[in-house]
Scaffold this motif. Structure first.
Motif, PDB file in Angstrom:
ATOM      1  N   HIS A 310      -7.904 -62.091  42.257  1.00 39.37           N
ATOM      2  CA  HIS A 310      -7.473 -62.463  41.038  1.00 39.37           C
ATOM      3  C   HIS A 310      -6.593 -63.258  41.202  1.00 39.37           C
ATOM      4  CE1 HIS A 310     -10.155 -60.190  38.667  1.00 39.37           C
ATOM      5  NE2 HIS A 310      -9.710 -59.521  39.796  1.00 39.37           N
ATOM      6  N   THR A 313      -6.076 -69.607  41.951  1.00 37.73           N
ATOM      7  CA  THR A 313      -6.198 -70.779  41.230  1.00 37.73           C
ATOM      8  C   THR A 313      -7.778 -70.007  40.428  1.00 37.73           C
ATOM      9  OG1 THR A 313      -6.345 -72.335  42.663  1.00 37.73           O
ATOM     10  CG2 THR A 313      -4.654 -72.348  42.506  1.00 37.73           C
ATOM     11  N   GLU A 314      -8.585 -70.252  40.845  1.00 34.12           N
ATOM     12  CA  GLU A 314      -9.824 -70.057  40.359  1.00 34.12           C
ATOM     13  C   GLU A 314     -10.602 -69.148  39.459  1.00 34.12           C
ATOM     14  OE1 GLU A 314     -13.020 -70.510  43.251  1.00 34.12           O
ATOM     15  OE2 GLU A 314     -11.983 -72.636  44.339  1.00 34.12           O
ATOM     16  N   SER A 315      -9.099 -67.979  39.139  1.00 37.03           N
ATOM     17  CA  SER A 315      -9.197 -66.581  39.128  1.00 37.03           C
ATOM     18  C   SER A 315      -9.189 -67.571  37.043  1.00 37.03           C
ATOM     19  CB  SER A 315      -8.724 -65.437  39.427  1.00 37.03           C
ATOM     20  OG  SER A 315      -8.705 -64.196  38.837  1.00 37.03           O
ATOM     21  N   LEU A 316     -10.161 -66.636  36.175  1.00 38.28           N
ATOM     22  CA  LEU A 316     -10.381 -66.326  35.119  1.00 38.28           C
ATOM     23  C   LEU A 316      -9.225 -65.787  34.822  1.00 38.28           C
ATOM     24  CD1 LEU A 316     -13.881 -66.178  34.241  1.00 38.28           C
ATOM     25  CD2 LEU A 316     -12.143 -68.196  33.863  1.00 38.28           C
ATOM     26  N   GLN A 317      -8.442 -64.525  34.766  1.00 37.48           N
ATOM     27  CA  GLN A 317      -7.050 -63.705  34.771  1.00 37.48           C
ATOM     28  C   GLN A 317      -6.532 -63.845  35.884  1.00 37.48           C
ATOM     29  OE1 GLN A 317      -8.381 -59.942  33.071  1.00 37.48           O
ATOM     30  NE2 GLN A 317      -6.294 -59.730  32.339  1.00 37.48           N
ATOM     31  N   ARG A 318      -5.519 -65.095  36.473  1.00 34.88           N
ATOM     32  CA  ARG A 318      -5.143 -65.385  37.269  1.00 34.88           C
ATOM     33  C   ARG A 318      -3.781 -64.198  37.330  1.00 34.88           C
ATOM     34  NH1 ARG A 318      -2.343 -70.471  39.924  1.00 34.88           N
ATOM     35  NH2 ARG A 318      -2.196 -69.936  42.057  1.00 34.88           N
TER      36      ARG A 318
END
Length: 354
Positions: A310, A313-318
């Motif tokens: 998480h 940078t590609e995490s939706l909920q960073r």
């Protein structure tokens, strides 16, 4: 011959060259105030069985470092006496028996029992974590101790569930800023206490549902108002003694009070047990630094699998570590003074000379 490089000299003349067998490390000759801190040339460690030598780029400051400097918190048996419970850098050497997960030159961050505020530190292979894409080495140095602590408090001890309300004391500390984000990630509701309006505003930006200024209001009454009288399911408490009655007052039935620090003292005066019993409350205490290697390796592995993705940078909920200030290690005295004033929002990071 070892040489002490006092900070005033370092500022005026720059750091002197260090031999390849030695390194610079934060040191204090006797317990006391920040003025006792300086840089000292000491022998560079060599990795033992199953250990990795990490060339340190950055290390974060923790309350434990202040307590150790004051002579109030000794390192665990066998741990380095050098300050620093977390660090980031590059793998410099592999000790015998390493399993091949790491290569020389790999960037990594590490949970440590001590030794992070030096140019090199030895780390059990299982304490290393990869640095997620988009996270700098300075940011990475602020992850291991604070985020593993917050993860342990919430999940392994607090058994956080979606919909739980979680009261986080010192909500803008390193652990606090991590706990706010991890609480949201778990689908729970983070509430915080802090000592200024600025800190409360920052907490809301991180995802806190509400914040209470403990200097201006009774946080337990404010918590009960927010929860419509039911109280909170989990309290993450690094304060201890001075907060006990308010904590029990705003704890929900069958709630979990997780105690991991004593910044507000260790003494209790009053009917703690009867009040806690009336709530069927669970008082859980913990420390991370003194845990054994097997536990820490389990914690690092679980965190790496469940939470570390998480940070990408590609995490939706960073998730992101919150950095307040970054100091060169030559300003270690200034960094300690700043933390002692309780001004920081998030982590204080030290950068080591390369």
């Amino acid at each position: 011959m070892q040489r002490c490089l006092r900070l005033c000299s370092a500022r005026n003349r720059g750091l002197s060259p260090v031999s390849t067998e030695n390194m610079l490390a934060v040191h204090f000759d006797q317990p006391g105030g920040p003025e006792n801190l300086h840089l000292k040339e000491v022998p560079k460690p060599s990795p033992g069985e199953g250990e990795v030598l990490l060339k340190v780029v950055a290390s974060a400051l923790n309350r434990a470092d202040l307590s150790q400097r004051q002579g109030q918190y000794a390192p665990p048996p066998g741990a380095s006496s050098i300050l620093g419970l977390e660090a980031s850098g590059h793998v410099a050497e592999l000790g015998p028996g390493c399993q091949g997960h790491w290569k020389i030159g790999d960037p990594a961050m590490a949970l440590l029992p001590g030794g992070g505020q030096a140019q090199y530190v030895t780390v059990p292979e299982g304490f290393l974590m990869p640095i997620p894409e988009g996270v700098s080495l300075s940011q990475a140095a602020a992850i291991p101790e604070a985020w593993l602590t917050a993860f342990q408090l919430l999940h392994l001890l607090g058994n956080v569930q979606a919909g739980d309300s979680v009261l986080i004391h010192a909500g803008l500390s390193g652990v606090g800023t991590a706990a706010i984000q991890l609480t949201r990630l778990a689908g729970a509701i983070p509430l915080v206490t802090a000592g200024s309006q600025h800190k409360l505003q920052m907490a809301e930006k991180l995802g806190a549902a509400a914040g209470f200024n403990y200097k201006e209001e009774d946080f337990s009454e404010a918590t009960l108002r927010f929860t419509k009288g039911t109280g909170v399911n989990i309290i993450l408490d690094c304060i201890g003694g001075s907060y006990w009655e308010k904590n029990v007052n705003c704890l929900a039935l069958d709630g979990r009070w997780v105690l991991y620090g004593l910044m507000g003292g260790a003494n209790i005066s009053g009917p703690l047990f009867s009040k806690l019993l009336s709530k069927r409350g669970n008082l859980i205490t913990t420390l991370l630094r003194s845990r054994d290697n097997k536990y820490k390796q389990m914690l690092v592995k679980t965190f790496t699998e469940q939470i570390l993705p998480h940070f990408s940078t590609e995490s939706l909920q960073r998730l992101l570590p919150v950095l307040d200030k970054v100091y060169p290690v030559t300003k270690i005295q200034e960094a300690h003074v700043y933390m002692e004033k309780n001004k920081n929002v998030g982590k204080i990071v030290l950068e080591l000379p390369q």
